[in-house]
Design a protein around this motif. Sequence first.
Motif, PDB file in Angstrom:
ATOM      1  N   SER A   1       0.812  -1.212   0.000  1.00  0.00           N
ATOM      2  CA  SER A   1       0.000   0.000   0.000  1.00  0.00           C
ATOM      3  C   SER A   1       0.842   1.258   0.000  1.00  0.00           C
ATOM      4  O   SER A   1       0.344   2.347  -0.280  1.00  0.00           O
TER       5      SER A   1
ATOM      6  N   PRO B   1      -5.138   2.562  -8.390  1.00  0.00           N
ATOM      7  CA  PRO B   1      -6.037   2.485  -7.239  1.00  0.00           C
ATOM      8  C   PRO B   1      -5.398   3.151  -6.029  1.00  0.00           C
ATOM      9  O   PRO B   1      -4.186   3.060  -5.828  1.00  0.00           O
ATOM     10  N   HIS B   2      -6.191   3.836  -5.248  1.00  0.00           N
ATOM     11  CA  HIS B   2      -5.642   4.474  -4.051  1.00  0.00           C
ATOM     12  C   HIS B   2      -5.094   3.446  -3.064  1.00  0.00           C
ATOM     13  O   HIS B   2      -4.174   3.757  -2.314  1.00  0.00           O
TER      14      HIS B   2
ATOM     15  N   ARG C   1      -3.400   0.844  -3.806  1.00  0.00           N
ATOM     16  CA  ARG C   1      -2.111   0.348  -4.295  1.00  0.00           C
ATOM     17  C   ARG C   1      -1.551   1.349  -5.307  1.00  0.00           C
ATOM     18  O   ARG C   1      -1.591   1.133  -6.513  1.00  0.00           O
TER      19      ARG C   1
ATOM     20  N   MET D   1      -8.530  -2.805 -14.691  1.00  0.00           N
ATOM     21  CA  MET D   1      -8.907  -2.271 -13.383  1.00  0.00           C
ATOM     22  C   MET D   1      -9.711  -3.324 -12.620  1.00  0.00           C
ATOM     23  O   MET D   1     -10.885  -3.127 -12.333  1.00  0.00           O
TER      24      MET D   1
ATOM     25  N   ARG E   1      -9.287  -4.365  -9.564  1.00  0.00           N
ATOM     26  CA  ARG E   1      -9.487  -4.004  -8.159  1.00  0.00           C
ATOM     27  C   ARG E   1     -10.665  -3.045  -8.037  1.00  0.00           C
ATOM     28  O   ARG E   1     -10.714  -2.011  -8.676  1.00  0.00           O
TER      29      ARG E   1
ATOM     30  N   GLY F   1     -12.885  -0.274  -5.939  1.00  0.00           N
ATOM     31  CA  GLY F   1     -12.552   0.785  -4.999  1.00  0.00           C
ATOM     32  C   GLY F   1     -12.217   2.085  -5.699  1.00  0.00           C
ATOM     33  O   GLY F   1     -12.487   2.271  -6.888  1.00  0.00           O
ATOM     34  N   LEU F   2     -11.624   2.992  -4.960  1.00  0.00           N
ATOM     35  CA  LEU F   2     -11.329   4.330  -5.452  1.00  0.00           C
ATOM     36  C   LEU F   2     -10.066   4.336  -6.315  1.00  0.00           C
ATOM     37  O   LEU F   2      -9.016   3.860  -5.885  1.00  0.00           O
ATOM     38  N   TRP F   3     -10.174   4.880  -7.505  1.00  0.00           N
ATOM     39  CA  TRP F   3      -9.067   5.004  -8.447  1.00  0.00           C
ATOM     40  C   TRP F   3      -8.832   6.482  -8.743  1.00  0.00           C
ATOM     41  O   TRP F   3      -9.773   7.259  -8.844  1.00  0.00           O
ATOM     42  N   GLU F   4      -7.574   6.854  -8.902  1.00  0.00           N
ATOM     43  CA  GLU F   4      -7.235   8.173  -9.384  1.00  0.00           C
ATOM     44  C   GLU F   4      -6.939   8.065 -10.868  1.00  0.00           C
ATOM     45  O   GLU F   4      -6.153   7.219 -11.287  1.00  0.00           O
TER      46      GLU F   4
ATOM     47  N   THR G   1     -14.803   5.575  -8.673  1.00  0.00           N
ATOM     48  CA  THR G   1     -15.010   4.361  -7.889  1.00  0.00           C
ATOM     49  C   THR G   1     -15.357   3.216  -8.821  1.00  0.00           C
ATOM     50  O   THR G   1     -16.401   3.253  -9.482  1.00  0.00           O
ATOM     51  N   ALA G   2     -14.487   2.240  -8.894  1.00  0.00           N
ATOM     52  CA  ALA G   2     -14.736   1.042  -9.705  1.00  0.00           C
ATOM     53  C   ALA G   2     -15.474   0.054  -8.809  1.00  0.00           C
ATOM     54  O   ALA G   2     -15.031  -0.267  -7.717  1.00  0.00           O
TER      55      ALA G   2
END
Length: 165
Positions: A38, A108-109, A111, A134, A136, A138-141, A160-161
């Motif tokens: 992380s 992803p935030h 990782r 993508m 994973r 969760g939140l992605w930048e 958010t994926a």
Amino acid sequence: MTTATKRSLRWPIAIVGIIAVHATAMVAVIAIATRNPSFSVEPDHYQKALGWDRLAARKQASALLGWRAEVTSDARLDGNQTRRLECRIVDHDGKPVIGATVSILAFPHARGEERVQMDLRETEAGVYDVRAPMARAGLWELRLSALRGPDLFTTTLMHTASTHP
């Protein structure tokens, strides 16, 4: 060894023991920090800091263009663990931005080291998409860049994926 000698060695042994415990703890903390998936550091962070004025000018130029981007993605993954990522870009009048070269740097935030660079293709007027790795949720930048002629638009979006249809 006499009692006086034993007493005189008590403090030096205690100090050496405390230093040894501290050194062991520091080695353990360093090992945990460097192996944590992380944990991430912005690549070329020093060069980016030196070029902060250029970045601020680029952000201002993007704001003056008045373009807006919106990203959506499919909740369902395909057999290759990719999902469809779609980006709609409109100008300041709400008209589609046609014929741009669009790319996205996504991570992803959870990782930050797992960065993916993707080039999107235009599928209809102002709509660009790609099969994005993508998997994973969760939140992605998403760091989006759209170039059309002399106009360069850059923005950072949070997306958010989901894996729930």
